[in-house]
Write a protein that holds these residues in place. Sequence first.
Motif, PDB file in Angstrom:
ATOM      1  N   SER A  87      11.170  80.207  94.264  1.00 16.59           N
ATOM      2  CA  SER A  87      12.372  79.565  93.648  1.00 16.59           C
ATOM      3  C   SER A  87      12.038  80.041  91.916  1.00 16.59           C
ATOM      4  O   SER A  87      13.142  80.679  91.339  1.00 16.59           O
ATOM      5  CB  SER A  87      12.372  78.205  93.736  1.00 16.59           C
ATOM      6  OG  SER A  87      13.492  77.976  93.020  1.00 16.59           O
ATOM      7  N   TRP A  88      11.144  79.560  91.464  1.00 17.97           N
ATOM      8  CA  TRP A  88      10.879  80.115  90.069  1.00 17.97           C
ATOM      9  C   TRP A  88      11.067  81.685  89.991  1.00 17.97           C
ATOM     10  O   TRP A  88      11.798  82.141  88.878  1.00 17.97           O
ATOM     11  CB  TRP A  88       9.367  79.761  89.497  1.00 17.97           C
ATOM     12  CG  TRP A  88       9.287  80.055  88.219  1.00 17.97           C
ATOM     13  CD1 TRP A  88       8.556  81.150  87.764  1.00 17.97           C
ATOM     14  CD2 TRP A  88       9.837  79.864  87.047  1.00 17.97           C
ATOM     15  NE1 TRP A  88       8.637  81.517  86.449  1.00 17.97           N
ATOM     16  CE2 TRP A  88       9.361  80.523  85.855  1.00 17.97           C
ATOM     17  CE3 TRP A  88      10.538  78.592  86.638  1.00 17.97           C
ATOM     18  CZ2 TRP A  88       9.850  80.172  84.540  1.00 17.97           C
ATOM     19  CZ3 TRP A  88      10.896  78.380  85.307  1.00 17.97           C
ATOM     20  CH2 TRP A  88      10.583  79.113  84.514  1.00 17.97           C
ATOM     21  N   GLU A  90      12.859  83.951  91.701  1.00 17.48           N
ATOM     22  CA  GLU A  90      14.090  84.330  91.725  1.00 17.48           C
ATOM     23  C   GLU A  90      14.972  83.867  90.553  1.00 17.48           C
ATOM     24  O   GLU A  90      15.661  84.627  89.894  1.00 17.48           O
ATOM     25  CB  GLU A  90      14.566  83.446  92.817  1.00 17.48           C
ATOM     26  CG  GLU A  90      14.335  84.026  94.477  1.00 17.48           C
ATOM     27  CD  GLU A  90      15.057  82.934  95.380  1.00 17.48           C
ATOM     28  OE1 GLU A  90      16.126  82.410  95.238  1.00 17.48           O
ATOM     29  OE2 GLU A  90      14.433  83.178  96.470  1.00 17.48           O
ATOM     30  N   ALA A  91      14.650  82.780  89.616  1.00 22.50           N
ATOM     31  CA  ALA A  91      15.262  82.430  88.678  1.00 22.50           C
ATOM     32  C   ALA A  91      14.936  83.066  87.541  1.00 22.50           C
ATOM     33  O   ALA A  91      15.859  83.696  86.785  1.00 22.50           O
ATOM     34  CB  ALA A  91      15.137  80.999  88.241  1.00 22.50           C
ATOM     35  N   TRP A  95      17.265  85.990  85.330  1.00 25.27           N
ATOM     36  CA  TRP A  95      17.197  85.855  83.853  1.00 25.27           C
ATOM     37  C   TRP A  95      16.947  87.097  83.222  1.00 25.27           C
ATOM     38  O   TRP A  95      17.637  87.737  82.165  1.00 25.27           O
ATOM     39  CB  TRP A  95      16.520  84.843  83.253  1.00 25.27           C
ATOM     40  CG  TRP A  95      16.811  84.421  81.702  1.00 25.27           C
ATOM     41  CD1 TRP A  95      17.649  83.891  81.077  1.00 25.27           C
ATOM     42  CD2 TRP A  95      15.792  85.033  80.758  1.00 25.27           C
ATOM     43  NE1 TRP A  95      17.522  83.722  79.802  1.00 25.27           N
ATOM     44  CE2 TRP A  95      16.449  84.664  79.520  1.00 25.27           C
ATOM     45  CE3 TRP A  95      14.759  86.060  80.744  1.00 25.27           C
ATOM     46  CZ2 TRP A  95      15.864  85.088  78.309  1.00 25.27           C
ATOM     47  CZ3 TRP A  95      14.161  86.477  79.555  1.00 25.27           C
ATOM     48  CH2 TRP A  95      14.706  86.086  78.334  1.00 25.27           C
TER      49      TRP A  95
END
Length: 138
Positions: A87-88, A90-91, A95
Amino acid sequence: MKKLLVMISLLLPASGLAANNVIDNELASCLNRNSSTVGMAQCYDAAMQSWDQEMNRQYSAVMKKLNNQQKAKLRDAQRNWLKYRDSWLEAAQAWYLAEQGTLAGLSTAAQAVQLVKGQALMLKSLNQGSCANPDDCQ
């Protein structure tokens, strides 16, 4: 190119740990030899694979020492950590793509290495039984 090197140096650990760790030494050496985006991506991929192997080695070693209840808790924690990692990343990728364009892949790769390295070191600290001594967590 200077902006890229500054960015990468910020993502690498600032502590003395990098100087004492074989995987980090190999990554630094590889990055010094490769100035192309493709070459640096290969360096990060190799480091990621090495840290992933170390993380799995530490996980297996800890699991051998635990009772069934402790194993279940660690297994759940590791599964949750894997979800967090994905998840991190992907985020971060979203960005970085917006902010850095073509450098997004390298930035995300450097973060992936640091995430897996951190987890490997945390598992190592469990395997050794303590983090009271800072050297146990490295």
